[in-house]
Design an enzyme around this catalytic site. Structure first.
Site, PDB file in Angstrom:
ATOM      1  N   HIS A 150       0.839  -1.206   0.000  1.00  0.00           N
ATOM      2  CA  HIS A 150       0.000   0.000   0.000  1.00  0.00           C
ATOM      3  C   HIS A 150       0.876   1.258   0.000  1.00  0.00           C
ATOM      4  CE1 HIS A 150      -4.043  -1.855   1.144  1.00  0.00           C
ATOM      5  NE2 HIS A 150      -3.193  -2.862   1.018  1.00  0.00           N
ATOM      6  N   ASP A 167      -6.767   4.622   3.499  1.00  0.00           N
ATOM      7  CA  ASP A 167      -7.513   3.418   3.180  1.00  0.00           C
ATOM      8  C   ASP A 167      -8.139   2.752   4.408  1.00  0.00           C
ATOM      9  OD1 ASP A 167      -4.943   2.593   3.925  1.00  0.00           O
ATOM     10  OD2 ASP A 167      -4.445   1.792   1.959  1.00  0.00           O
TER      11      ASP A 167
END
Length: 444
Positions: A18, A115
């Protein structure tokens, strides 16, 4: 910077899969003059500095990650722990909330990309900052229920329905709250392909859904390590199989050995980059008996970090076996190597693999319908399909891959996508300012 430049904060989940794509996106934005404040665990910047192509605009802000009981001391990202301990990393990340608040008060960016930190939108709203829930994956098949799943995948995902993913919060609730409370949602992709999905999701979510572009990684600001270049140059063009299953996933020992024996069975040179399997201290201790001697000179098994992007560009690499992370797939698609899909049980990776296989851009390794296990024969078979010029499916996959590669490498495509993305971000912020002004005027 000019008046149209934005100040954006990035706060991705503390996993290299990520952090890295968030930094790639930061590069795209910084290239257009936008300023990026990137929140990152304090011992992790050295892993990403080589990918920061605009250090005068992209600033790393190291975050102290609190120790959580059950985590090894010093663990900051999921690459530092086994898969089962990932929820504790999430708990540690949740405990940075106060530090993040202080940073945001000090920096006052206009918008924060995030996120898994479901609590962030409430925090940014109090501070008058917008929140952007960026999933960093294509929107096709979202949610995963629309993807054709095998029996073992259905069972695994069902078992995760009540999966506590940090601080006593269910994984599903983390995702859902991010969707509900964020000001906008982002996916990776372009309107030429994902347009219909975006329109549908915007209607379902009741908020703007933006596409950040196909996300072609910029070359890292580093040189290729000599040892890998020297080794690869020993082999014919397009003959080497390069296998990387991500920075986090550890295979069970029998699957680890099955993968390596499958690579041996191909008869091709190979470089496999794998985590030490479950229950072992070193790669060497886990190798099949006699394997090292049998593949000497043509096969390497490596457990450390490697320059994946640069290796994929090497002309000797003809096949890439991938865990199907979105970033790895994009890196593969813009290179000439053929793609073998070997997802584990991550929902995103399953979705990516199934989409690629359905569109015949790669071939997925066959697994048992019920147990989800692959064999050395199924690994070898998948590699042979894409590496054999006489295989009909392999030829179709090569043709389709070539078309996708040409499409993605059209420089106007990504430039247009990212420019449009920036314009939509400005529009989102302008609307918000207008609404705030209207709200203030209504009091008089």
């Amino acid at each position: 910077m000019d008046a149209s430049s934005l100040h954006i904060a990035m706060f991705p989940w503390f996993a290299m899969g990520h952090l890295t794509p968030y930094l790639h996106l930061s590069n795209k934005l910084a290239k257009r003059g936008h300023r990026i404040s990137f929140f990152i665990p304090k011992r992790t910047p050295h892993k990403l500095e080589q990918f920061n192509l605009f250090p005068h605009l992209i600033t790393f802000f190291p975050i102290n990650v609190p120790h959580v009981e059950g985590l090894p001391h010093g663990a900051e990202t999921t690459s530092d722990v086994s898969f089962s301990l990932a929820p504790l990393i999430m708990t540690a990340m949740d405990r940075t909330e106060k530090d993040i608040e202080l940073l945001l008060i000090e920096l006052m960016p206009q918008i924060v990309f995030f996120d898994f930190t479901y609590w962030l939108p409430n925090l940014t709203r109090r501070l008058g900052i917008k929140s952007f829930y960026d999933l960093m994956q294509p929107p096709e098949g979202y949610p995963v229920s629309s993807v054709k799943l095998h029996a073992h995948e259905v069972k695994f995902l069902a078992s995760k329905r009540d999966w506590e993913f940090g601080s006593g919060v269910l994984f599903y609730h983390r995702l859902n709250k991010g969707l509900i409370f964020s000001d906008a949602v982002g996916f990776k992709g372009c309107r030429e392909i994902e347009g219909p999905y975006v329109e549908y999701l915007a209607e379902q979510f009741g908020k703007p859904v933006l596409l950040s572009g196909p996300f072609i990684p910029e070359p890292p600001n580093t040189v290729f390590e000599g040892k890998w270049g020297s080794w690869l140059e020993r082999f014919k063009l397009g003959s080497v199989v390069f296998c990387v299953l991500g920075t986090e996933w550890k295979l069970p020992h029998d699957q680890f050995q099955g993968l390596l024996l499958g690579l041996e069975l191909t008869g091709l040179p190979f470089l496999a980059v794998l985590k030490v399997p479950i229950g072992f201290e070193t790669i060497e201790a886990a190798l099949p008996e006699g394997f090292k001697e049998r593949v000497e000179g043509r096969g390497i098994v490596h457990s450390g970090w490697i320059q994946q992007q640069l290796i994929l560009e090497h002309p000797s690499v003809g096949c890439f076996i991938t865990h199907c992370g979105a970033g790895s797939l994009t890196e593969a698609l813009v290179n000439k190597c053929q793609i073998v899909l070997l997802p584990q049980v991550d929902a995103d990776h399953i979705l990516n693999a199934r989409t690629m296989a359905t569109n015949k851009v790669g071939v997925e390794v066959e697994k048992g319908e019920e147990d989800g296990l692959f064999t050395k024969e199924s690994v070898c078979k998948a590699v042979k399909i894409v590496m054999d010029d006489e295989n009909e499916l392999g030829r179709e996959i090569k043709t389709n891959h070539s078309k996708v590669r040409k499409f993605l490498l059209n420089h106007k495509l990504e430039s247009t996508c990212v420019d449009s993305f920036c314009q939509q971000l400005r529009h989102l912020l302008m609307i918000s300012k207008f609404q705030e002004t209207q709200l203030r005027l209504s009091y008089f």
